[in-house]
Design a protein around this motif. Structure first.
Motif, PDB file in Angstrom:
ATOM      1  N   ARG A   9     -28.003   0.093   7.036  1.00 43.60           N
ATOM      2  CA  ARG A   9     -27.088  -0.372   8.080  1.00 43.60           C
ATOM      3  C   ARG A   9     -26.582   0.796   8.919  1.00 43.60           C
ATOM      4  O   ARG A   9     -26.376   0.669  10.139  1.00 43.60           O
ATOM      5  CB  ARG A   9     -25.931  -1.158   7.456  1.00 43.60           C
ATOM      6  CG  ARG A   9     -26.367  -2.505   6.881  1.00 43.60           C
ATOM      7  CD  ARG A   9     -25.186  -3.349   6.422  1.00 43.60           C
ATOM      8  NE  ARG A   9     -25.629  -4.689   6.055  1.00 43.60           N
ATOM      9  CZ  ARG A   9     -26.040  -5.035   4.844  1.00 43.60           C
ATOM     10  NH1 ARG A   9     -26.041  -4.135   3.858  1.00 43.60           N
ATOM     11  NH2 ARG A   9     -26.456  -6.257   4.599  1.00 43.60           N
ATOM     12  N   CYS A  57     -29.260   1.559  11.416  1.00 37.36           N
ATOM     13  CA  CYS A  57     -29.248   0.608  12.525  1.00 37.36           C
ATOM     14  C   CYS A  57     -28.176   0.962  13.541  1.00 37.36           C
ATOM     15  O   CYS A  57     -28.407   0.928  14.762  1.00 37.36           O
ATOM     16  CB  CYS A  57     -29.025  -0.808  12.001  1.00 37.36           C
ATOM     17  SG  CYS A  57     -30.392  -1.459  11.012  1.00 37.36           S
ATOM     18  N   GLU A  80     -30.858  -4.789  13.121  1.00 39.25           N
ATOM     19  CA  GLU A  80     -30.476  -4.939  11.720  1.00 39.25           C
ATOM     20  C   GLU A  80     -31.200  -6.108  11.054  1.00 39.25           C
ATOM     21  O   GLU A  80     -31.557  -6.036   9.870  1.00 39.25           O
ATOM     22  CB  GLU A  80     -28.959  -5.115  11.599  1.00 39.25           C
ATOM     23  CG  GLU A  80     -28.460  -5.088  10.176  1.00 39.25           C
ATOM     24  CD  GLU A  80     -26.949  -5.005  10.078  1.00 39.25           C
ATOM     25  OE1 GLU A  80     -26.370  -5.813   9.333  1.00 39.25           O
ATOM     26  OE2 GLU A  80     -26.348  -4.133  10.744  1.00 39.25           O
ATOM     27  N   ARG A 122     -20.683  -0.333  16.369  1.00 41.54           N
ATOM     28  CA  ARG A 122     -21.794  -1.245  16.607  1.00 41.54           C
ATOM     29  C   ARG A 122     -21.452  -2.198  17.753  1.00 41.54           C
ATOM     30  O   ARG A 122     -20.346  -2.730  17.820  1.00 41.54           O
ATOM     31  CB  ARG A 122     -22.094  -2.040  15.340  1.00 41.54           C
ATOM     32  CG  ARG A 122     -23.275  -2.991  15.483  1.00 41.54           C
ATOM     33  CD  ARG A 122     -23.470  -3.793  14.226  1.00 41.54           C
ATOM     34  NE  ARG A 122     -24.561  -4.760  14.388  1.00 41.54           N
ATOM     35  CZ  ARG A 122     -24.843  -5.711  13.518  1.00 41.54           C
ATOM     36  NH1 ARG A 122     -24.119  -5.842  12.421  1.00 41.54           N
ATOM     37  NH2 ARG A 122     -25.841  -6.543  13.732  1.00 41.54           N
TER      38      ARG A 122
END
Length: 245
Positions: free
Chosen positions: A71, A74, A81, A207
């Motif tokens: 993660r 990503c 993801e 993110r």
């Protein structure tokens, strides 16, 4: 014994790593910010763990990347993801449909896929997602390479920059990390498509979770936001074609 899902995760990690090397995001022998040590620092938290990254990349080594570090990868490199964690979709999540063999003759005379706005918004990724009558190919001087799609604009939300009836030519964006705030993108999401100034909205981990869409014609069209998921695709507007008087 290592679980099968971890082994599959690590296999996808190796594919993603190779793609990042191809893109130049990672340069294994680099000493100026893109080397294995720099990658290990971002993913594992320690520059000295480059040997662990090499172990993950070695198919004969039993060590595998775990989900927490996957993660992180990503987030740091804009990897999809859903692909890395679950094996769903593509590594970077934003792909134009590939032409079918029947379209090869068209590709020889053009590198820009032209379609209607409705067909582009509603199509699925893959050769079966496009009706032959909905697409064509053309080229114009100064726009080379692949990943280009064009469609006509309906409405006045981007006036005076882009007018009703103009055709916009867009280039696919491979990763959210490539998106720059306030540039104009075509955003394809849940069967709709918008051409807007775009701003990224991130969570506490950095993110991108939402996109703020802003019209040039702000007097008639208010800004709004849309969630980002594995089906969201962005295309940067690189050219417009206006009707000649």
């Amino acid at each position: 014994m290592i679980r099968e899902d971890r082994i599959s995760l690590n296999e996808r990690f190796r594919k993603v790593f190779d793609l990042l090397v191809e893109r130049g995001d990672i340069q294994p022998n680099d000493r100026s910010g893109k080397g294995i040590g720099d990658f290990a620092l971002k993913i594992l938290g320690n520059r000295a763990y480059g040997h662990i990254i090499r172990a993950f990349l070695n198919p004969d080594d039993k060590r595998c990347l775990d989900y927490r570090h996957a993660r992180t990868l990503c987030r740091e490199y804009g990897v999809n993801e859903s692909y890395l964690i679950d094996g769903v979709g593509t590594p970077f999540g934003f792909d134009l449909p590939k032409p079918s063999p029947a379209d090869e003759a068209n590709l020889k005379i053009g590198n820009i896929l032209f379609t209607s706005e409705e067909a582009f918004a509603g199509s699925t990724v893959g050769k079966d997602g496009w009706a032959v009558e909905d697409i064509d190919y053309f080229n114009i001087p100064g726009l080379a390479g692949g990943g280009l799609v064009a469609f006509p604009i309906k409405g006045n939300s981007m006036e005076p920059i882009i007018a009703n009836g103009d055709v916009v030519i867009c280039r696919e964006i491979q990763s959210m990390s490539e998106v720059r705030d306030n540039k104009i993108y075509a955003v394809k999401h849940n069967g709709s498509i918008w051409v807007k100034h775009v701003q990224k909205i991130t969570d506490r981990n950095g993110r991108v979770t939402r996109l703020k869409m802003i019209s040039a014609n702000h007097l008639e069209h208010d800004p709004f936001t849309e969630d980002v998921n594995e089906h969201t695709r962005l295309y940067q507007v690189v050219r417009k074609i206006s009707e000649l008087d």
